[in-house]
Design an enzyme around this catalytic site. Structure first.
Site, mmCIF file in Angstrom:
data_model
loop_
_atom_site.group_PDB
_atom_site.id
_atom_site.type_symbol
_atom_site.label_atom_id
_atom_site.label_comp_id
_atom_site.label_asym_id
_atom_site.label_seq_id
_atom_site.Cartn_x
_atom_site.Cartn_y
_atom_site.Cartn_z
ATOM 1 N N GLU A 49 -5.240 -2.341 14.267
ATOM 2 C CA GLU A 49 -5.755 -1.375 13.282
ATOM 3 C C GLU A 49 -7.116 -0.890 13.728
ATOM 4 O O GLU A 49 -7.935 -1.668 14.208
ATOM 5 C CB GLU A 49 -5.954 -1.990 11.878
ATOM 6 C CG GLU A 49 -4.694 -2.269 11.119
ATOM 7 C CD GLU A 49 -4.947 -2.894 9.741
ATOM 8 O OE1 GLU A 49 -6.003 -2.632 9.123
ATOM 9 O OE2 GLU A 49 -4.070 -3.661 9.298
ATOM 10 N N HIS A 101 -1.685 -5.236 -12.916
ATOM 11 C CA HIS A 101 -1.179 -5.048 -14.281
ATOM 12 C C HIS A 101 -1.992 -5.831 -15.299
ATOM 13 O O HIS A 101 -2.202 -5.376 -16.416
ATOM 14 C CB HIS A 101 0.299 -5.438 -14.364
ATOM 15 C CG HIS A 101 1.190 -4.528 -13.565
ATOM 16 N ND1 HIS A 101 2.384 -4.925 -13.020
ATOM 17 C CD2 HIS A 101 1.036 -3.231 -13.203
ATOM 18 C CE1 HIS A 101 2.932 -3.915 -12.353
ATOM 19 N NE2 HIS A 101 2.128 -2.881 -12.452
ATOM 20 N N HIS A 120 1.231 -9.128 4.600
ATOM 21 C CA HIS A 120 0.048 -8.276 4.446
ATOM 22 C C HIS A 120 -0.312 -8.283 2.959
ATOM 23 O O HIS A 120 -0.275 -7.268 2.275
ATOM 24 C CB HIS A 120 0.331 -6.862 4.967
ATOM 25 C CG HIS A 120 -0.889 -6.044 5.283
ATOM 26 N ND1 HIS A 120 -1.068 -5.400 6.487
ATOM 27 C CD2 HIS A 120 -1.997 -5.744 4.551
ATOM 28 C CE1 HIS A 120 -2.219 -4.732 6.479
ATOM 29 N NE2 HIS A 120 -2.804 -4.924 5.302
ATOM 30 N N GLN A 136 0.799 -1.218 0.000
ATOM 31 C CA GLN A 136 0.000 0.000 0.000
ATOM 32 C C GLN A 136 0.839 1.278 0.000
ATOM 33 O O GLN A 136 0.356 2.323 -0.412
ATOM 34 C CB GLN A 136 -0.956 -0.003 1.191
ATOM 35 C CG GLN A 136 -1.997 -1.114 1.091
ATOM 36 C CD GLN A 136 -2.965 -1.105 2.254
ATOM 37 O OE1 GLN A 136 -2.714 -1.732 3.274
ATOM 38 N NE2 GLN A 136 -4.073 -0.410 2.127
ATOM 39 N N ASN A 164 -1.664 -10.752 8.312
ATOM 40 C CA ASN A 164 -2.693 -9.755 8.520
ATOM 41 C C ASN A 164 -4.016 -10.246 7.935
ATOM 42 O O ASN A 164 -4.122 -10.471 6.740
ATOM 43 C CB ASN A 164 -2.316 -8.442 7.829
ATOM 44 C CG ASN A 164 -3.362 -7.364 8.068
ATOM 45 O OD1 ASN A 164 -3.527 -6.910 9.201
ATOM 46 N ND2 ASN A 164 -4.107 -6.981 7.043
ATOM 47 N N GLU A 165 -4.986 -10.427 8.796
ATOM 48 C CA GLU A 165 -6.373 -10.674 8.398
ATOM 49 C C GLU A 165 -6.580 -11.877 7.485
ATOM 50 O O GLU A 165 -6.984 -11.742 6.325
ATOM 51 C CB GLU A 165 -6.953 -9.425 7.732
ATOM 52 C CG GLU A 165 -6.879 -8.210 8.624
ATOM 53 C CD GLU A 165 -7.575 -6.994 8.027
ATOM 54 O OE1 GLU A 165 -7.817 -6.990 6.820
ATOM 55 O OE2 GLU A 165 -7.877 -6.070 8.782
#
Ligand code: BGC
Length: 460
Positions: A360, A40, A123, A20, A167-168
């Site tokens: 978060e 892409h 992530h 990110q 992450n998640e």
């Protein structure tokens, strides 16, 4: 919550994630990730046709990022590592010196300003060669992840004490395979998503055990994972059981195997999924069971609970158990901060008196530098954290704002802004400017240096 205070030692941070913010998608010998390929191959999958090729260009602007973390007075800064930046092939047959150097500079830069790095190993930017072997649906990924973790702990473990493996997982497995809007962009509901559920827990467990056995004795750090927790409120009393099942099916799927005493899948979930599979015409359940050995492998693999929280929703109706698109935090969430407190109380009730770190919490708003809605979000949510501590006796010790600066918001491209700092994406330098929320957060919760730079007098 007016007179309540955060206990001494409570820590405040902010977070970002490699894809990110970093940009520099093809510098040096960096390998291609599933997100590089996804954006892409078909730019139209991102609403504004954008991508993370440059993003905030944190690969080149990392010194400014460290400076911002220091301006805010953060205790810690949560970043993630790009697996293909460190291991271009995905495997440790080749370790990128430039990749390792980049993270060394960032980690050392933070530590030089007394900001602790908190590091997520994964992530969402999987090395493409691993995806071509099935990615999170190949059971061997648990070993590949352990091998990657070893490289990471070996290179950075002397200076990093707070770790998150993944992450998640709920977003990586369920939301992704059920909607196709995130990389790798495959639709495989009912099958890929469930296989991923199990493999990602095994991968986490192996990486945790590796640290615990070989690195903890010398470095004494702590490892967990960051779970995305949605609070499900019963629409009315008659939906209480349904809301509880929805919680077990979401939070529970990634918590019960690790944090409960019994281990394994949460109560009721395997049965409900088996029933749904039969109804959909599958000859058997597509949800993989754990063996006894696997239950033991996964159980207890934590040093604290890492919790991401954005949304609460009320539950009723037949579709309540489907884990589909990634839920968006909305403005209404500013009106529902109690979900955060209720969620933590639920964790305590389910799994006992765990140490919780909020890894978060944040809100997208569109009001430019004067982001009073976001200020309100942080104010009301931090009040709920205080109530959790003082009224519910919840052992929550860290609070992480998502996010330090505006960044590439996955399928929403640059159309959604979560940053304490605004980033000018039309400017090649990607200039970052603090918003009112940055002043608010630093003034009230961190040991701010920002105050010396400007004023937030209307917030005091
Ligand atoms: C993710 C972040 C994302 C944020 C806001 C979280 O689920 O971890 O990467 O930017 O939500 O959508």
């Amino acid at each position: 919550a007016k007179d309540l205070e955060f206990p001494p030692g409570f820590k405040f941070g902010a977070a970002t994630a490699s894809y990110q913010v970093e940009g520099a998608w093809n510098v040096s010998d960096k390998g291609v990730s599933i997100w590089d390929k996804f954006v892409h191959d078909d730019p139209a999958t991102i609403v504004d046709l954008s991508n993370g090729d440059v993003a905030c260009d944190s690969y080149h602007n990392w010194e400014r990022d460290v400076e911002m973390a220091a301006e805010l007075g953060l205790d810690y800064y949560r970043i993630s590592l790009s697996w293909p930046r460190i291991l271009p092939t995905g495997f440790p047959n080749k370790i990128s010196e430039d990749g390792v150097n980049y993270y060394n500079k960032l980690i050392d830069g933070l530590r030089a300003k007394a900001i602790e790095p908190m590091i997520t190993l994964y992530h969402w930017d999987l090395p493409l060669p691993l995806q071509e072997l099935g990615g999170w649906t190949n059971p061997l990924i648990a070993d590949w992840f352990e091998d990657y973790a070893r490289v990471v702990y070996t290179h950075f473990g002397d200076r990093v004490k707070l770790w998150l493996t993944v992450n998640e997982p709920i977003v990586i497995c369920d939301a992704t395979y059920n909607s196709g809007v995130s990389a790798p962009g495959y639709l495989s509901p009912d099958i890929g998503s469930y296989i991923c559920n199990k493999n990602i827990l095994l991968a986490h467990a192996k990486a945790w055990r590796l640290y615990d056995k070989e690195f903890k004795p010398k470095y004494n750090g702590r490892v967990s994972l960051a779970n995305h927790l949605l609070w499900f409120e019963p629409y009315s009393e008659e939906y209480t059981d349904l809301a509880e099942l929805a919680l077990q099916n979401s939070a529970g799927r990634y918590s019960h195997p690790i944090f409960s005493e019994a281990g394994g899948w949460p109560p009721g979930v395997e049965e409900v999924i088996a029933k749904v599979c039969l109804e959909k015409g599958y000859p058997r359940s597509t949800f993989p069971s754990f063996s006894k050995e696997e239950i033991e492998l996964v159980k207890g693999t934590y040093d604290y609970y890492g919790m991401n929280h954005y949304t609460s929703s009320s539950r009723r109706g037949a579709d309540s158990l489907a884990l589909r698109r990634r839920p968006r935090p909305t403005r209404e969430d500013t009106l529902n901060p109690e979900g955060l407190r209720k969620q933590m109380a639920w964790l305590k009730q389910q799994y006992g008196d765990l140490e919780i770190m909020i890894t978060e919490n944040g809100l997208p708003t569109y009001d430019g530098l004067n982001d009073t809605t976001r200020v309100d979000f942080y104010k009301t949510h931090l009040e709920q954290v205080l109530l959790s501590i003082h009224e519910d006796g919840v052992n929550v010790t860290h609070y992480t704002a998502w996010t330090l600066m505006d960044n590439f918001e996955w399928a929403d491209g640059y159309t959604i802004k979560f940053g304490l700092y605004e980033v000018d994406f039309t400017d090649p330098k990607r200039t970052r400017t603090p918003r009112e929320s940055a002043y608010y957060y630093s003034l009230h919760f961190c040991s701010s240096a920002l105050l010396g730079l400007s004023s937030a007098s209307d917030l005091t």
